[in-house]
Design an enzyme around this catalytic site. Sequence first.
Site, PDB file in Angstrom:
ATOM      1  N   LYS A  22       0.852  -1.191   0.000  1.00 42.84           N
ATOM      2  CA  LYS A  22       0.000   0.000   0.000  1.00 42.84           C
ATOM      3  C   LYS A  22       0.889   1.243   0.000  1.00 42.84           C
ATOM      4  O   LYS A  22       0.673   2.173  -0.785  1.00 42.84           O
ATOM      5  CB  LYS A  22      -0.892  -0.031   1.241  1.00 42.84           C
ATOM      6  CG  LYS A  22      -2.062   0.910   1.179  1.00 42.84           C
ATOM      7  CD  LYS A  22      -2.840   0.902   2.495  1.00 42.84           C
ATOM      8  CE  LYS A  22      -3.689  -0.346   2.683  1.00 42.84           C
ATOM      9  NZ  LYS A  22      -4.229  -0.472   4.062  1.00 42.84           N
ATOM     10  N   ARG A  91      -2.830   3.513   8.684  1.00 38.64           N
ATOM     11  CA  ARG A  91      -3.237   2.318   7.928  1.00 38.64           C
ATOM     12  C   ARG A  91      -2.125   1.287   7.850  1.00 38.64           C
ATOM     13  O   ARG A  91      -0.969   1.604   7.636  1.00 38.64           O
ATOM     14  CB  ARG A  91      -3.618   2.711   6.497  1.00 38.64           C
ATOM     15  CG  ARG A  91      -4.419   3.975   6.415  1.00 38.64           C
ATOM     16  CD  ARG A  91      -4.494   4.526   5.005  1.00 38.64           C
ATOM     17  NE  ARG A  91      -5.208   3.667   4.087  1.00 38.64           N
ATOM     18  CZ  ARG A  91      -5.268   3.879   2.784  1.00 38.64           C
ATOM     19  NH1 ARG A  91      -4.630   4.913   2.252  1.00 38.64           N
ATOM     20  NH2 ARG A  91      -5.941   3.063   2.000  1.00 38.64           N
ATOM     21  N   GLY A 100      -8.028  -6.697   4.788  1.00 39.07           N
ATOM     22  CA  GLY A 100      -8.800  -6.727   6.020  1.00 39.07           C
ATOM     23  C   GLY A 100      -8.166  -7.493   7.160  1.00 39.07           C
ATOM     24  O   GLY A 100      -8.766  -7.649   8.215  1.00 39.07           O
ATOM     25  N   MET A 102      -5.385  -6.774   8.833  1.00 44.12           N
ATOM     26  CA  MET A 102      -4.759  -5.959   9.868  1.00 44.12           C
ATOM     27  C   MET A 102      -5.576  -4.684  10.053  1.00 44.12           C
ATOM     28  O   MET A 102      -6.578  -4.506   9.410  1.00 44.12           O
ATOM     29  CB  MET A 102      -3.318  -5.669   9.496  1.00 44.12           C
ATOM     30  CG  MET A 102      -2.454  -6.925   9.591  1.00 44.12           C
ATOM     31  SD  MET A 102      -0.783  -6.615   9.102  1.00 44.12           S
ATOM     32  CE  MET A 102      -0.981  -6.067   7.437  1.00 44.12           C
ATOM     33  N   ARG A 337      -3.677  -1.518  -5.952  1.00 43.55           N
ATOM     34  CA  ARG A 337      -2.874  -2.749  -5.885  1.00 43.55           C
ATOM     35  C   ARG A 337      -3.281  -3.601  -7.072  1.00 43.55           C
ATOM     36  O   ARG A 337      -4.321  -3.356  -7.695  1.00 43.55           O
ATOM     37  CB  ARG A 337      -3.118  -3.493  -4.579  1.00 43.55           C
ATOM     38  CG  ARG A 337      -4.562  -3.917  -4.413  1.00 43.55           C
ATOM     39  CD  ARG A 337      -4.807  -4.571  -3.063  1.00 43.55           C
ATOM     40  NE  ARG A 337      -6.229  -4.758  -2.855  1.00 43.55           N
ATOM     41  CZ  ARG A 337      -6.847  -4.704  -1.674  1.00 43.55           C
ATOM     42  NH1 ARG A 337      -6.162  -4.482  -0.591  1.00 43.55           N
ATOM     43  NH2 ARG A 337      -8.133  -4.894  -1.583  1.00 43.55           N
ATOM     44  N   HIS A 453     -16.442  -7.642   1.755  1.00 41.10           N
ATOM     45  CA  HIS A 453     -15.448  -8.594   2.266  1.00 41.10           C
ATOM     46  C   HIS A 453     -15.695 -10.002   1.724  1.00 41.10           C
ATOM     47  O   HIS A 453     -14.790 -10.659   1.212  1.00 41.10           O
ATOM     48  CB  HIS A 453     -15.494  -8.591   3.793  1.00 41.10           C
ATOM     49  CG  HIS A 453     -14.597  -9.598   4.424  1.00 41.10           C
ATOM     50  ND1 HIS A 453     -15.051 -10.825   4.847  1.00 41.10           N
ATOM     51  CD2 HIS A 453     -13.275  -9.577   4.669  1.00 41.10           C
ATOM     52  CE1 HIS A 453     -14.037 -11.504   5.349  1.00 41.10           C
ATOM     53  NE2 HIS A 453     -12.947 -10.773   5.251  1.00 41.10           N
ATOM     54  N   SER A 798      11.834 -42.822 -18.613  1.00 39.48           N
ATOM     55  CA  SER A 798      10.733 -42.097 -17.992  1.00 39.48           C
ATOM     56  C   SER A 798      10.855 -42.245 -16.483  1.00 39.48           C
ATOM     57  O   SER A 798      10.827 -43.355 -15.955  1.00 39.48           O
ATOM     58  CB  SER A 798       9.395 -42.661 -18.476  1.00 39.48           C
ATOM     59  OG  SER A 798       8.348 -42.019 -17.803  1.00 39.48           O
ATOM     60  N   CYS A 866       6.845 -39.304 -15.363  1.00 42.28           N
ATOM     61  CA  CYS A 866       5.431 -39.681 -15.399  1.00 42.28           C
ATOM     62  C   CYS A 866       4.844 -39.857 -14.011  1.00 42.28           C
ATOM     63  O   CYS A 866       3.768 -40.381 -13.846  1.00 42.28           O
ATOM     64  CB  CYS A 866       5.218 -40.936 -16.241  1.00 42.28           C
ATOM     65  SG  CYS A 866       5.997 -42.399 -15.556  1.00 42.28           S
ATOM     66  N   TYR A 886       9.875 -34.175 -21.805  1.00 49.23           N
ATOM     67  CA  TYR A 886       8.431 -34.087 -21.573  1.00 49.23           C
ATOM     68  C   TYR A 886       8.076 -34.351 -20.114  1.00 49.23           C
ATOM     69  O   TYR A 886       8.874 -34.914 -19.364  1.00 49.23           O
ATOM     70  CB  TYR A 886       7.669 -35.060 -22.483  1.00 49.23           C
ATOM     71  CG  TYR A 886       7.843 -36.520 -22.133  1.00 49.23           C
ATOM     72  CD1 TYR A 886       6.950 -37.165 -21.276  1.00 49.23           C
ATOM     73  CD2 TYR A 886       8.893 -37.269 -22.661  1.00 49.23           C
ATOM     74  CE1 TYR A 886       7.107 -38.501 -20.954  1.00 49.23           C
ATOM     75  CE2 TYR A 886       9.054 -38.599 -22.353  1.00 49.23           C
ATOM     76  CZ  TYR A 886       8.158 -39.222 -21.492  1.00 49.23           C
ATOM     77  OH  TYR A 886       8.308 -40.531 -21.164  1.00 49.23           O
TER      78      TYR A 886
HETATM   79  P1  ADP Z   1      -7.573  -2.060   4.139  1.00 46.03           P
HETATM   80  O1  ADP Z   1      -6.178  -2.481   3.922  1.00 46.03           O
HETATM   81  O2  ADP Z   1      -8.322  -2.920   5.076  1.00 46.03           O
HETATM   82  O3  ADP Z   1      -8.278  -1.780   2.851  1.00 46.03           O
HETATM   83  P2  ADP Z   1      -7.234   0.801   4.403  1.00 46.03           P
HETATM   84  O4  ADP Z   1      -6.012   1.269   5.046  1.00 46.03           O
HETATM   85  O5  ADP Z   1      -7.214   0.851   2.922  1.00 46.03           O
HETATM   86  O6  ADP Z   1      -7.514  -0.662   4.932  1.00 46.03           O
HETATM   87  O7  ADP Z   1      -8.411   1.661   5.007  1.00 46.03           O
HETATM   88  C1  ADP Z   1      -9.721   1.226   5.281  1.00 46.03           C
HETATM   89  C2  ADP Z   1     -10.742   2.174   4.649  1.00 46.03           C
HETATM   90  O8  ADP Z   1     -10.536   3.493   5.018  1.00 46.03           O
HETATM   91  C3  ADP Z   1     -10.661   2.141   3.138  1.00 46.03           C
HETATM   92  O9  ADP Z   1     -11.953   2.193   2.624  1.00 46.03           O
HETATM   93  C4  ADP Z   1      -9.925   3.389   2.807  1.00 46.03           C
HETATM   94  O10 ADP Z   1     -10.269   3.896   1.545  1.00 46.03           O
HETATM   95  C5  ADP Z   1     -10.370   4.353   3.912  1.00 46.03           C
HETATM   96  N1  ADP Z   1      -9.336   5.326   4.168  1.00 46.03           N
HETATM   97  C6  ADP Z   1      -8.086   5.098   4.568  1.00 46.03           C
HETATM   98  N2  ADP Z   1      -7.375   6.229   4.671  1.00 46.03           N
HETATM   99  C7  ADP Z   1      -8.207   7.238   4.349  1.00 46.03           C
HETATM  100  C8  ADP Z   1      -8.050   8.640   4.263  1.00 46.03           C
HETATM  101  N3  ADP Z   1      -6.897   9.236   4.514  1.00 46.03           N
HETATM  102  N4  ADP Z   1      -9.110   9.365   3.892  1.00 46.03           N
HETATM  103  C9  ADP Z   1     -10.272   8.758   3.630  1.00 46.03           C
HETATM  104  N5  ADP Z   1     -10.501   7.448   3.696  1.00 46.03           N
HETATM  105  C10 ADP Z   1      -9.466   6.667   4.045  1.00 46.03           C
HETATM  106 MG    MG Z   2      -7.802  -0.569   1.518  1.00 45.30          MG
END
Ligand code: ADP
Ligand code: MG
Length: 909
Positions: A22, A91, A100, A102, A337, A453, A798, A866, A886
Amino acid sequence: MSKHVYSFADGDGQNKKLLGGKGANLCEMTQIGINVPPGFVITTEACLDYLENDGLPDGLMAEVQEQIKQLEKSTGKTFGKGPDPLLVSVRSGSALSMPGMMDTVLNLGLNEETLKGLVEQTGDERFAYDAYRRFIQLFGKVALGIEDEHFDKHFDAIKRRVGVKADVGLEAAHLKEISEKFLDVVRRESGSDFPHDVTQQLQLAVESVFRSWMGKRAVDYRREFHITPDMANGTAVNICTMVFGNMGDDCATGVGFTRNPGTGENEMFGEYLTNAQGEDVVAGIRTPKPLLEMDSEMPKQFKQLVELRNTLETHYKEVQDYEFTIEKGTLYCLQTRNGKMNAAATVKTSVDMYGEKLITRDQALLRVAPDLLEQLLHPRLDPASVVEAVAFGLPASPGAASGKCVFDADLAEKLGNAGEAIILVREETRPEDIHGFFAAQGILTSRGGKTSHAAVVARGMGKPCVAGAEGIVVDVSLRQAHVGDSIIREGDVITLDGATGEVFLGAIPTIPADFSDDLVEMLGWADETADLRVMANADTPDAAKAAREFGAMGIGLCRTERMFNAIDRLPIVIDMILANNESDRKEALDRLLPIQRDDFIALFTEMAPDPVTVRLLDPPMHEFLPTEHDLLEQIKTLNIYRDVVRGRQTALATLDHRVELPDALAELSEEHVNDALTHKERMLRKVRELQEVNPMLGHRGVRLGITYPEIYEMQIRAVLEAAAACAEDGIDAHPEIMVPQVITSQEVRHVKKATAEIVARLEKDSGKKLDFKFGTMIETVRACTRAWHLADDAEFFSFGTNDLTQAVFSFSREDAENKFLPMYNESEILQDNPFEVLDIKGVGKLIKMAVKGGREQREDLKIGICGEQGGHPDSIQFCHDVGLNYVSCSGPRVPVARLAAAQAKLRQK
Ligand code: ADP
Ligand code: MG
Ligand code: MG
């Protein structure tokens, strides 16, 4: 002291190991001019340091403060004070995406003072208190470990009191009340006041994100997906200026894919919610709208979004999964990503992106994980037997599955592990349900969208998912769901079609999927690219036909003994085994010969002009006879029956034939029963005679062929006569005769001499030359060490890697897999099951030795493998690297192997 913190403007976008996926992408996007809210990344190294020393590295917070100052400068906002307060998100994000798994905290920086500022600055009290109550709950949960339910309780109570279903129905006063209740919750549950010092908030949040790397969810996830420390070690922390999608109707938040991840179609795909914060979309709390609707609702922003999509794809040259937020009309990208797609979409996008000249053909081949293709061979619902659906949801992850409904992840895990087919049914799923996914055949939710999710996780796992089936009302406490007038109870069987979003009652039959044109095209490129040819293990004409459809380039292993097991042949085979002398044995073999010949004609015809490798009889003979235990049982019942027959005759004689019996009974005399008994007793004697302490290391393979030469002679004749018959009909057959279990060149020579005599006779009779190859299996350790000599007579090798693996490890597969191997794998004494993944370090060494010896003797020696491992991508890479010609594997693995063979070649370059 090393640097632990990088601003988005400076961080190296390529260094995912240091900055997390990220973080690296936030840097990269910032640097190529995409509108990302300013922020900075704390490295994964800092995380590892923290976890190891149970405290933040020296100087880290000073670096963080420095970056916060920069943020204040670039945004004009102030952290922890002032009329325009700076709020940030904290984040998580490791080198590999673990959606989701962490924690993330939003709206950090709010306290009594900045809250006032926020109210004044936005003039929107409702918004400010909404942000505040979200922050208290998230921070309470993530940093202070307070369970959601403590907060939800109050939230729900107020919603109930006000009489609204969704939070949008609440007013500022309600949210203010909720915030106060939440502060109380924190005081009560954590034992101290909510921290109003924003630097302390920041530090606590950073530490808790670091700790979430070792949280149960994250650890389970890494174990399940085999994420090792050299792939991802520690999480980075991204501190990012908050932007708000919930400041009114000119605001929105959403997630998108640059192409449709279910089909691969090149189109705007994703979902958004107006006036909402990011987690609302992912959590499935409100059902979002498809992105395309934005075109009419917010046309200007939609155009920007299309531009963003195009920029992302041209830059990353890969399908992207992105998060965005629109604050007061301005579009921000919050994350991108590589998109996780199902197999069909991955294949289609490979073919399309090559067509669009976005990537090269080699890249197109390399971006599809070979094992993914197995998904395409998944069954789908049989259209002939589809009944009316009881509910519809979003087609969130394609594929079809039936199973018993289960309403919670724990029970799903329990039943699934016990071997039951189950469907996990939830209102919506959360990351803590992940163990239920692993055990389920499919997932059904009544709320949430295609990017919820449930949908994202199911797609990643290639499991069918129907999401947001709003016609279903799930009642977890009663463990049942209402659909219209009917009730689905836990344990009732339902069927999902993740490709259409339909839900059915009961189990519906499925049919196998077929190849898409895109897949055929891509595998065509693979075949052109690869050096290795991919053959199939197939024993019958039907299996050969199926293997052809999977693209097999011949048969690398035909196990003739499998042909013996059909009901019309087994009695003859048994006669042959029971024969007490050569002439009786020959008589039985004479009856088998035409049958085997016809089998081979069918097989050669199916595969012409590709080769068919026929292995001569391999297993020990007792495998064709019943077990001693069964025979003793049968003899016992026959003896009882003989008494019955005797008794009946006595009764008949006594009654002087005054009773009329049905014909069938009248004819079963004591003599018949005696015949049956004699036959069974003969078998029993033979079974005892053939008994071996260790049959797999006993009288089998070529050893059997040499001690009973007439068996191999019959088989060789059947192969060659079939070839001659094919030639007669103009069919271009290429049989290859293969001798199993060889340890010495004398054995090969022995069988070869017998073959030569048969060939001479047949060629003399027909006046035509026979076209075939003669070779040997390499599946004993001695054969590997004597390969140079073996290649004198053998035209091909083989590797039988099942037996060879058993021999090298000195344990039998059954005993290993049933007793100690799982434990060995779990405790990492052995990394893999060597019967599934070729043991390159051990068995591989012998293979290399044999290849070298064989090719020294015979330069053009054809060499293949084989064993079952022949279909495994890592094993295939090895086979390519050591110069095999092969691999041969089971039919459905053939497409996987074809792609893996091409990748092996491309990776070698
Ligand atoms: P995950 O890895 O679980 O997707 P994120 O770090 O991307 O977690 O954040 C969870 C949610 O919060 C996501 O929907 C993301 O877009 C939103 N979010 C994170 N940072 C910001 C920010 N600076 N402003 C607005 N929304 C945010
Ligand atoms: Mg995210
Ligand atoms: Mg073998």
